[in-house]
Scaffold this active site. Structure first.
Site, PDB file in Angstrom:
ATOM      1  CG  HIS A 243     -16.404  31.047 -29.211  1.00  0.00           C
ATOM      2  ND1 HIS A 243     -17.135  30.022 -29.787  1.00  0.00           N
ATOM      3  CD2 HIS A 243     -15.245  30.462 -28.785  1.00  0.00           C
ATOM      4  CE1 HIS A 243     -16.451  28.881 -29.702  1.00  0.00           C
ATOM      5  NE2 HIS A 243     -15.293  29.124 -29.099  1.00  0.00           N
ATOM      6  CD  GLU A 244     -11.936  32.189 -27.850  1.00  0.00           C
ATOM      7  OE1 GLU A 244     -11.762  31.475 -26.851  1.00  0.00           O
ATOM      8  OE2 GLU A 244     -11.852  31.745 -29.014  1.00  0.00           O
ATOM      9  CG  HIS A 247     -14.298  28.789 -24.260  1.00  0.00           C
ATOM     10  ND1 HIS A 247     -14.968  27.574 -24.263  1.00  0.00           N
ATOM     11  CD2 HIS A 247     -13.941  29.023 -25.556  1.00  0.00           C
ATOM     12  CE1 HIS A 247     -15.005  27.109 -25.513  1.00  0.00           C
ATOM     13  NE2 HIS A 247     -14.393  27.971 -26.306  1.00  0.00           N
TER      14      HIS A 247
HETATM   15 ZN   LIG Z   1     -13.798  27.818 -28.387  1.00  0.00          ZN
END
Ligand SMILES: [Zn+2]
Length: 327
Positions: A243-244, A247
């Protein structure tokens, strides 16, 4: 829960015992349960420190925290305008120089293990967990868990172990975080620096978005016990890292912008009014087409629930790579 068979094979660990395990893990990290109707539910959440465009994810009590995270509509507009300008600039440059945009990318990864001391509780996780994390990333980003194949693969370059009690836990937005990254960050814009340790405020992780000028804050911070086999119940299959890094590769949350407007800037992730937690199969919070994308890596659900990026997200990440991070 609508999970694909190959996913279930990989993700059997975190699914079984929920409430008790949650309480144990909450107690273990010292998080005060949130005083809201949702306090029993563990939650991912993201905060937005004032000074950097970054993102964070939390494991408990998000609903009671001053609602965090994500970018404001104005920040998204600013970032999208910047991306469009850089893409146009790159296209003009390529028209002259003939350099082609990349179609596949192997990202060198430098892992910094921040430790208070030599104990496991002090952050000393084994190399095997880091190797498994890299493997989870390669599965996720290749479509190996059931989503779209992206352009990205990950290659571990180095594990850098640092014992420094003043950097432990890692506190989002602190001068200690700045000092840590200034001292440790390696490589160019294409190098992924991952900082692992205990994190402040029950956070699971946070990340910086790409931008034109590299600065020392660039990178991804991840709770060490969220790595595969860690102790962060329901969040210990490595998808905080997935997830990170999403980003870091320019993806927004699937619930960015809610039900209206351009949302997360990706056309094949159905709009979603708010973050989804745990694994709420069939959730549908917007009148527009499609169920909420609760199985997407960029939502807030359990690791056992999330298994995919979409083709639109894959394309968005590659565009951003060629604009911001390609050499
Ligand atoms: Zn996030």
């Amino acid at each position: 829960m609508g999970l694909r068979p190959n996913l279930l094979t990989r993700r059997t660990a975190g699914v079984a015992s929920t409430t008790l395990a949650l309480l144990l893990s909450t107690a273990a990290v010292g998080v005060v349960p949130a005083a809201s109707a949702f306090s029993a539910a563990p939650a991912r959440s993201c905060v937005e420190p004032a000074d950097v465009h970054s993102d964070a994810r939390v494991k408990a009590g998000a609903h009671a925290k001053h609602e965090p995270n994500e970018l404001t509509a104005a920040q998204v507009r600013e970032r999208e305008a910047d991306l469009a300008a850089v893409v146009a600039e790159r296209a003009r440059f390529r028209a002259g120089a003939g350099a082609a945009p990349l179609a596949t990318v192997t990202i060198p990864v430098v892992v910094h293990v921040i430790q208070r001391d030599s104990t496991r509780a002090g952050g000393n996780i084994p190399d095997s967990m880091i190797n498994q994390q890299i493997s989870v990333l390669n599965q996720a980003y290749s479509g190996g868990t059931g989503g779209a194949a992206t352009a990205f693969g990950f290659q571990l370059q180095k594990i850098n172990r640092v014992t420094n009690p003043s950097w432990y836990p890692i506190i989002s937005g602190s001068s200690a975080e700045r000092s840590m990254k200034t001292s440790l960050r390696e490589g160019g814009k294409n190098t992924l620096n991952m900082y692992l340790g205990e994190l402040s405020d029950g956070l699971l992780g946070w990340a910086t978005f790409p931008k034109k000028q590299l600065d020392k804050m660039d990178g991804v911070v991840v709770l060490s016990e969220s790595l595969p086999g860690g102790t962060a119940t329901n969040y210990n299959q490595g998808d905080t890292g997935t997830h990170e890094i999403g980003h870091w590769l320019n993806l927004y949350h699937t619930f960015q912008g809610g039900c209206s407007g351009s949302g997360d800037g990706v056309s094949d992730t159905p709009a979603e009014a708010s973050p989804a937690y745990q694994c709420p199969t069939g959730r549908d919070t917007c009148a527009t087409a499609g169920l909420d994308p609760i199985t997407n890596f960029m939502d807030y659900t359990y690791d056992s629930c999330m298994y995919q990026f979409t083709p639109g997200q894959a394309s968005r990440m590659l565009t951003a790579w060629n604009a911001y991070r390609a050499a």
